[in-house]
Structures are given as C-alpha cells and as structure tokens.
Design an enzyme around this catalytic site. Structure first.
Site, mmCIF file in Angstrom:
data_model
loop_
_atom_site.group_PDB
_atom_site.id
_atom_site.type_symbol
_atom_site.label_atom_id
_atom_site.label_comp_id
_atom_site.label_asym_id
_atom_site.label_seq_id
_atom_site.Cartn_x
_atom_site.Cartn_y
_atom_site.Cartn_z
ATOM 1 N N TYR A 151 1.162 -1.077 -0.053
ATOM 2 C CA TYR A 151 -0.012 -0.394 0.031
ATOM 3 C C TYR A 151 1.150 1.056 0.341
ATOM 4 C CZ TYR A 151 -3.299 3.220 1.243
ATOM 5 O OH TYR A 151 -4.311 4.183 1.462
ATOM 6 N N LYS A 179 -0.568 -1.134 -4.383
ATOM 7 C CA LYS A 179 -1.434 -0.384 -4.958
ATOM 8 C C LYS A 179 -0.506 1.478 -5.366
ATOM 9 C CE LYS A 179 -6.183 1.993 -3.056
ATOM 10 N NZ LYS A 179 -5.584 3.354 -2.271
#
Length: 328
Positions: A151, A179
C-alpha cells in the site's frame, strides 16, 4: 503454498469501504459494522465481474475499526468470497502501528483461509528505506503462503516507497503488487525497477496512460469508484483488453469528468485529511453500496468538500447510466 502471484493481479481490483451502521460516528459506538450490507456488497461486486478485491485500507477505515469489528468484517468478506468466487484475488488490510499486531492480524487472515494481504507501513514515525525493507521482508518471511500487495500512499505513510526499495521488494516472492497513487515521472522509474516481478496498480483514470506506456505490464488498476457502480471501470477494462483505444479514451475522459468536483483531484494533501468521509459520501450518493457514516475522528468534513463528493457520486451514477445504455 502461495495462492496468488503477479499474473493474478489483472483487470479491475475494487477497493471497498467497511459499511457502517447508523450511529457509527459516536465516540462510544461499538460493533458498528453493517454485516448485512457487507455481504451484499461483496456478492454484488463478484456478480458484476470485478477481478479482485482490496479491503481495509484508508477508506476501509483500518485506522478506526476496533479489532473485534475488523475481525467480524473480515470474516464476513471471506465467507462471501468463498461462497461465490473462491479463487478471486482478495487482499485484506492488516496495517497497524504495532508490527506485532500486524503479524497477529495476518495470522487471523490465514486461519480464515484468506491468502492475500494489502500492507502499508507503520506510520507513527516515517520509516527509512532500510527499516521499510526490513519490515516487509520480515513479515513476508513469517508468512510464505501469503501474497502481499504493498500500500504505497505517500500521505498516509509520510512518503512514497523509494525506487531502489521497489527494486529490492520485487525480489521477495510473496510481494506481488502495489496500490499506486499517481502516474508521475517516478512511475516509469518504479516500473523499470520492478521489471514485471510485481504489478504496480494505478488508479483506473490513469490506467490507459499507464497501459499505453507499459502495455506488457500495466495490466490492472485499482478502483474505489467501482463502489459507485463498477460498470464504467469494467467497460474501460474490456476496451483496453480488446485494443479499442477510442472507447478507452472516451471512458477515461468521462471518468475524469466525474472527478472534477472531487477534492482528490484539486488538492490531494487536503483530501487526505478527509478522505474516509468523502469517499463514503460519494458511495452513498451513487447508490451502489450503503457505506454509512465514517467512524471517529474522521467523520468531520467541511460542507463544500462534502458537496463536491456528493456531486462526484451523482456524476458517476450518470456515467453508469451511459454505459448501461451503450450495452443495451
């Protein structure tokens, strides 16, 4: 044995909220997860054809859920996926200020049968590159059967993952993707650094640009807007896959139109102060999912920002109607 690899990160990876019951904004509220809506949301996304799911990042309120709430939500999601699409890539957030809590949460996921985790960094203090690498390598070493999606949110974690760190993380077999926030010059450097060994997932509105530059490796995107109704993003996916650049450009322009009133497009650092509430407001306005109120302290938001989020939801609902009309 690791269930998911880089090739499983393709298409549209939908990023979900954690639906909340009325009253969830109260400081004394407990057991706030709307499990009925959670089950319905996951089954709807699977039926509509998304290619994967991410839960419990920022807008999934990892920072606000109690452990019991997170466990109840995660179990509900895992059950719905197991019942409808057991091979669907599912990545549940396990980020915590305390790395030992992260380890305990990943053990909980593994015991549920979940084999994917999205993992940010401890963020009380910014991590140096050496500490960042030690953290991810250590967690991966404890869980050889868990696939990890990084992330990479520079606002949440006080900076981006450095390009050299990406090169090193791509050597860890369990780390299969990230991401990614935005297409900047750094994106090209990071793509070169990972060399296709992990999938950098851009936002859906950046996907066509990323795929144009990196057609062999930019094969998927993440989308929170899919929770306003997944049809536009799925149509974009299909256009990219069949090489229909004209349709992909049109859909990208229309997606950008929906974002015009949304604070994320005009001031991302400011948006990051209020993103949980703003995301949930646009979801509720679009009507695909009932996200419910944000949990404290993130339930406070200035009125103009809130109205911009609602307008984004209304515009997305219009775009869904356009796509449905073209498909009929």
């Amino acid at each position: 044995m690791q269930k998911f690899g880089v090739d499983d990160l393709r298409g549209v990876i939908a990023v979900t909220p954690t639906p909340a019951l009325p009253g969830a904004s109260a400081l004394t509220a407990r057991d706030t997860v709307d499990l009925g809506e959670t089950d319905r949301m996951i089954r709807a996304l699977v039926a509509d054809g998304v290619d994967g799911l991410i839960t419990n990042g920022t807008l999934g309120e990892m920072a606000t859920l109690t452990l019991a709430e997170w466990q109840a939500f995660t179990a509900c999601v895992a059950d719905a996926v197991a019942d409808t699409a057991p091979d669907l890539p599912l990545f549940v957030g396990a980020t915590a200020p305390n790395t030992r809590d992260t380890v305990d949460r990943i053990r909980f996921l593994r015991d549920l049968g979940v084999r994917g985790v999205i993992l940010g960094r401890p963020m009380w203090s910014e991590l140096g590159a050496d500490t960042l690498l030690a953290f991810y390598r250590g967690v991966a070493g404890l869980f050889p059967d868990m696939a990890i999606v990084l992330y990479d949110n520079p606002e949440a974690f006080k900076g981006p993952i450095p390009t050299a760190a990406y090169a090193a993380l791509a050597e860890v077999p369990q780390i299969i993707g990230a991401k990614y926030i935005a297409i900047t010059p750094k994106f090209a450097a990071d793509m070169a650094a990972v060399g296709g060994r992990l999938r950098l997932l851009p936002l859906e509105s950046d996907w066509l640009a990323a795929h144009t530059l990196h057609p062999e490796t930019a094969l998927g995107c993440w989308s929170s807007s899919a929770l306003c109704g997944p049809e536009p993003v799925l149509a974009l996916r299909d256009a990219i896959r069949r090489g229909d650049v004209g349709t992909a450009r049109h859909l990208t322009r229309r997606i950008e139109w929906t974002y015009e009133p949304f604070l994320a497009r005009t001031n991302f650092p400011e948006f990051s102060k209020y993103n949980i509430t703003l995301e949930k407001l646009r979801f509720d306005e679009a009507g695909y999912v009932t996200a419910g109120p944000a949990r404290p302290p993130y339930h406070v938001v200035p009125g103009p920002y809130a109205e911009g989020a609602r307008e984004n939801g209304r515009r997305w609902r219009t775009l869904v109607g356009e796509v449905r009309g073209q498909d009929s």
